[in-house]
Design an enzyme around this catalytic site. Structure first.
Site, short mmCIF file in Angstrom:
data_model
loop_
_atom_site.label_atom_id
_atom_site.label_comp_id
_atom_site.label_asym_id
_atom_site.label_seq_id
_atom_site.Cartn_x
_atom_site.Cartn_y
_atom_site.Cartn_z
N ASP A 87 -10.80 3.20 4.29
CA ASP A 87 -11.06 1.76 4.18
C ASP A 87 -12.56 1.48 4.17
O ASP A 87 -12.97 0.33 3.94
CB ASP A 87 -10.44 1.04 5.39
CG ASP A 87 -9.41 0.02 4.96
OD1 ASP A 87 -9.24 -0.18 3.74
OD2 ASP A 87 -8.78 -0.59 5.85
N LYS B 185 0.84 -1.20 0.00
CA LYS B 185 0.00 0.00 0.00
C LYS B 185 0.88 1.25 0.00
O LYS B 185 0.59 2.22 -0.71
CB LYS B 185 -0.93 -0.01 1.22
CG LYS B 185 -2.04 -1.04 1.11
CD LYS B 185 -2.81 -1.21 2.43
CE LYS B 185 -3.76 -2.40 2.33
NZ LYS B 185 -4.44 -2.71 3.60
N GLN C 201 -4.21 -1.34 9.83
CA GLN C 201 -4.08 -2.66 9.19
C GLN C 201 -4.59 -3.76 10.12
O GLN C 201 -4.19 -3.83 11.28
CB GLN C 201 -2.61 -2.91 8.81
CG GLN C 201 -2.36 -4.21 8.07
CD GLN C 201 -3.04 -4.26 6.70
OE1 GLN C 201 -3.03 -3.30 5.96
NE2 GLN C 201 -3.63 -5.40 6.37
#
Ligand code: NAD
Length: 286
Positions: free
Chosen positions: A116, A50, A93
């Site tokens: 997200d 990412k 994460q």
């Protein structure tokens, strides 16, 4: 039957190139802060990918790489960044340490920086078709992949295997809503679904997101179906670790009209969607 390979890597490269041009024209670079609080092999690789993708398109990044074993520890790391004017996205994460309350952490991220799409407000906006929200990256990537390949969803039966909050549930909302690249009839299967084989055989589109290597076999796929493989499983083949999806590609692909590879299918599309969400967040605030 010859099939179309749904090449997420190639489409992702096209999207990234467009985003790079968009970012270059902005007055300042968008900025993503990533929290890696429970590092293990896969998470570290996902975060690295990412960060590389952000850098490539000109998005600035800050990595907070600090192991946390309690909810409060992680909240203390997040809070100072949550309301910074120069931060457009916050990404925690997963998975977290088992003692950290995932829901609490998700709710600590301001919804307008939740790139997200995990915050309950963004889930609600998705359910209500409010375009100001953030759609979770993997479902958004799958929809983009289908639409780019002109695969119709209207009136089609989509069977999604796996009901997680990151993939299955939001994808079911996305594909069953009204509008282009949606309007599908969606069945969301889980571990308790009886006779998955017969159910899958009624599908025009199968999305496998169970995290079970080779769950989808040739007998489950009717001729001409589209198969989207979300799974990422590490298995040992002939003494070597290999990355495989949830679909037994070699036996399933001859029956499909289109299928994603693993790797190179849904994974790169997830990252492309994350980058799009960061740019969207920047534009919404400026
Ligand atoms: P999860 O692990 O949270 O949940 C799995 C779901 O699958 C559950 O709802 C469970 O009921 C269902 N399931 C498991 N076995 C089943 C079976 N035999 N029959 C029917 N249903 C079954 O799911 P997740 O976090 O969405 O991850 C799923 C997979 O997708 C994993 O392999 C993960 O690594 C991968 N993933 C890939 C990407 C990507 O970008 N490619 C993104 C997210 C997740």
């Amino acid at each position: 039957m010859s099939y179309t390979l749904l090449d997420g890597k190639a489409l992702s490269a096209t999207i990234r190139a467009e985003l790079k041009r968009t970012v270059a024209a902005l007055p300042s670079p968008p900025h993503l802060v990533v929290f890696l609080s429970h590092p293990h092999h896969s998470s570290t690789i996902y975060v690295r990918n990412k960060l590389i993708a952000c850098k490539e398109v000109g998005i600035a990044t800050t990595l907070i790489d600090t192991p946390c074993t309690t909810t409060e520890e992680l909240l203390r790391l997040i809070r100072p960044h949550a309301h910074r004017a120069d931060v457009n996205g916050l990404l925690v994460q997963f998975p977290l340490h088992p003692d950290v309350d995932q829901r609490h952490i998700i709710e600590a991220i301001p919804p307008e920086k939740d790139v997200d799409g995990a915050h309950p407000l963004n889930m609600g906006k998705l359910a209500m078709q409010d375009p100001s929200g953030f759609i979770p990256c993997t479902p958004l990537g799958i929809q983009t992949l289908l639409s780019a390949h002109h695969i119709p969803t209207r009136g089609k039966h989509v069977v999604i295997i796996g009901r997680s909050l990151t993939v299955g549930k939001p994808l079911a909302l996305l594909l069953s809503q009204t509008g282009p690249h949606a309007d599908a009839t969606v069945t969301l299967a889980n571990r308790s679904t009886p006779d998955l084989v017969s159910l899958c055989r009624t599908a025009d589109i199968i999305v496998a997101a169970a995290g079970r290597a080779r769950l989808i076999t040739a007998d489950m796929v009717r001729e001409g179906a589209v198969v989207i493989d979300v799974g990422i499983n590490r298995i040992e083949i002939e003494g070597k670790e290999r990355l495989v999806g949830d679909v037994d590609f070699a036996t399933v692909s001859p029956h499909c009209s289109a299928i994603t590879p693993v790797p190179g299918g849904v994974g790169p599309m997830t990252i492309a969607s994350l980058l799009s969400n960061i740019v969207k967040s920047y534009k919404a605030r400026s």
